[in-house]
Design a protein around this motif. Sequence first.
Motif, PDB file in Angstrom:
ATOM      1  N   LYS A  73       0.806  -1.210   0.000  1.00  0.00           N
ATOM      2  CA  LYS A  73       0.000   0.000   0.000  1.00  0.00           C
ATOM      3  C   LYS A  73       0.846   1.271   0.000  1.00  0.00           C
ATOM      4  O   LYS A  73       0.579   2.199  -0.746  1.00  0.00           O
ATOM      5  CB  LYS A  73      -0.915  -0.016   1.231  1.00  0.00           C
ATOM      6  CG  LYS A  73      -2.079   0.915   1.101  1.00  0.00           C
ATOM      7  CD  LYS A  73      -3.108   0.642   2.195  1.00  0.00           C
ATOM      8  CE  LYS A  73      -4.177   1.696   2.190  1.00  0.00           C
ATOM      9  NZ  LYS A  73      -5.006   1.620   3.386  1.00  0.00           N
ATOM     10  N   VAL A 113      -6.473  -4.851  -2.123  1.00  0.00           N
ATOM     11  CA  VAL A 113      -6.085  -3.460  -1.895  1.00  0.00           C
ATOM     12  C   VAL A 113      -6.542  -2.597  -3.044  1.00  0.00           C
ATOM     13  O   VAL A 113      -6.389  -2.941  -4.197  1.00  0.00           O
ATOM     14  CB  VAL A 113      -4.548  -3.311  -1.908  1.00  0.00           C
ATOM     15  CG1 VAL A 113      -4.180  -2.005  -1.221  1.00  0.00           C
ATOM     16  CG2 VAL A 113      -3.888  -4.487  -1.300  1.00  0.00           C
ATOM     17  N   LYS A 125       1.200   2.249  -6.276  1.00  0.00           N
ATOM     18  CA  LYS A 125       0.562   1.380  -5.286  1.00  0.00           C
ATOM     19  C   LYS A 125      -0.246   0.286  -5.962  1.00  0.00           C
ATOM     20  O   LYS A 125      -0.258  -0.849  -5.550  1.00  0.00           O
ATOM     21  CB  LYS A 125      -0.320   2.209  -4.371  1.00  0.00           C
ATOM     22  CG  LYS A 125       0.549   3.158  -3.590  1.00  0.00           C
ATOM     23  CD  LYS A 125      -0.258   4.038  -2.706  1.00  0.00           C
ATOM     24  CE  LYS A 125       0.697   4.955  -1.955  1.00  0.00           C
ATOM     25  NZ  LYS A 125      -0.021   5.985  -1.257  1.00  0.00           N
ATOM     26  N   THR A 127       0.239  -4.152  -6.037  1.00  0.00           N
ATOM     27  CA  THR A 127      -0.787  -5.091  -5.619  1.00  0.00           C
ATOM     28  C   THR A 127      -1.093  -6.100  -6.720  1.00  0.00           C
ATOM     29  O   THR A 127      -1.607  -7.163  -6.459  1.00  0.00           O
ATOM     30  CB  THR A 127      -2.098  -4.357  -5.279  1.00  0.00           C
ATOM     31  OG1 THR A 127      -2.582  -3.772  -6.481  1.00  0.00           O
ATOM     32  CG2 THR A 127      -1.889  -3.297  -4.235  1.00  0.00           C
TER      33      THR A 127
END
Length: 498
Positions: free
Chosen positions: A385, A408, A417, A421
Amino acid sequence: MTELELRPYQAAAIQSLRLGLGEGYLRQMLYGPTGCGKTALSVGLVKGARLKGKRVAFLANRIQLVEQASRTFRKYGIDHGVIQGENSRREYENVLVCSIQTIAKRGIPDVDFIIIDEAHGVAGSKDYRGIIETFAGKPVIGLSASPFAKGLGKVYDNLGGPLFERMVIASSIRELIDDGFLVDCDIYAPGEPDMTGFKQVKNRFGELDYSDMDVGEATDKPELIGDIVTHWMRLAKGTPTVVFASNIAHSKHIVEQFLAAGVTAEHIDCYDDTDTRRETLKRFENGQTTIISNSALLAEGWDAPFCQTLILARPTKSLIRYLQMAGRVLRPSEGKTRALILDHSGTVKHLGFPTDDLPLELDDGKPKKSAQAKKKEKLPTACAKCAFMKTAHKCPACGFAPEKQNDVQMADGELVKQDRTAKKVKATQAEKQQFFSELLGLKAMRGYSDGRIANIFREKYGVWPNAMEKLACEPSKETRAYVQSRNIAYAKGMKHAA
Ligand SMILES: [Zn+2]
């Protein structure tokens, strides 16, 4: 004149060297990490020797380090001569500060023992080995923050034993942090260049590392430098910052982008004349310049405790080089409780935290598990994150604990970010090239930016497409569908963030 005050561990280390000598260890290595007070240790050793009427030579391998040692000895009231090319002064013969190159040519002065500064370079240097061989039978003390360098404990027949026979540990990095002599650091690793296919060559410490030219090729790209500026703005804005770049051109490009973003930044390198360099450093010290960028110049012998943030922009496999760079920001200073490292080089992921305990043993040249391999089980990873480097499951910085690959969403719409993920796909070079060529084909058709396709590529494979050839081809149905799905996810993320 400054009085010498030894910290308890410094006094203990000097005592241990003395005891070691008494037990017959002639060549000893004194390990102390950056910040352990190498100056005090050197001065303590020299003063101790003088009290016993012994004559000492202090050897350094660069002019700056010779000058620095001479200044230090003067400050602590140690009368000494200097042997360094044309700058030699020999009014005092009992303590001599010597350039290794000069005495390799002119011969070792008549002294009772030798101290070698930055002694991790000894095994790789014929000059140093020659001097130690000639000096055989008399005591030698090496000082180093990297005593695990290759070959320092290797056995030489003409020495009748190992190059260094014993190691004394003044203090570990962790102990120095616990006692407030160093600060701890937070690390974010928002991205790394693709180093696939780049060869590694031996550096001057005997470690394998990428060449300056290769790292330049992999990192000197506008989009990667843009990433550096963006993350600094978000995480480190306004803090005194040193940047280690891949090479001089890369460093200058980083400075250009910071200036364009309205941040005061300057580049510095070894080709600047002394006055220019001094002025540049002064502007950094008095806060006129927020960011100072260089390729390697500031890694050794430069001290700026107030410097709070380090940007690692040069990928390296060298533990010695890494620790030297990180050491620049770990010194405590008024108002500074922690240092910050922004790693854009992938180094922390591979080599661990710079504050980790090191495998402290003299290398005898025999094959063994590498330092990195030993550290492997506790290597940090970036939080999906916030990119904070952590070893725990739950991120101590943002509290995020990953469950599955898809749980996420982007916290603030930043691509990086989202990238972290996405599930990384394993692929061969040829498959990656095919995908990248198809992206280039789509780019030509749809007018995507270079940055957008680079991001899509990184989302899929976890690396930037730096190693890819820019050959466009017709995009397949699968690639079109994939890009379409990423565009939708991206748009959702932006909306979510808004
Ligand atoms: Zn986090």
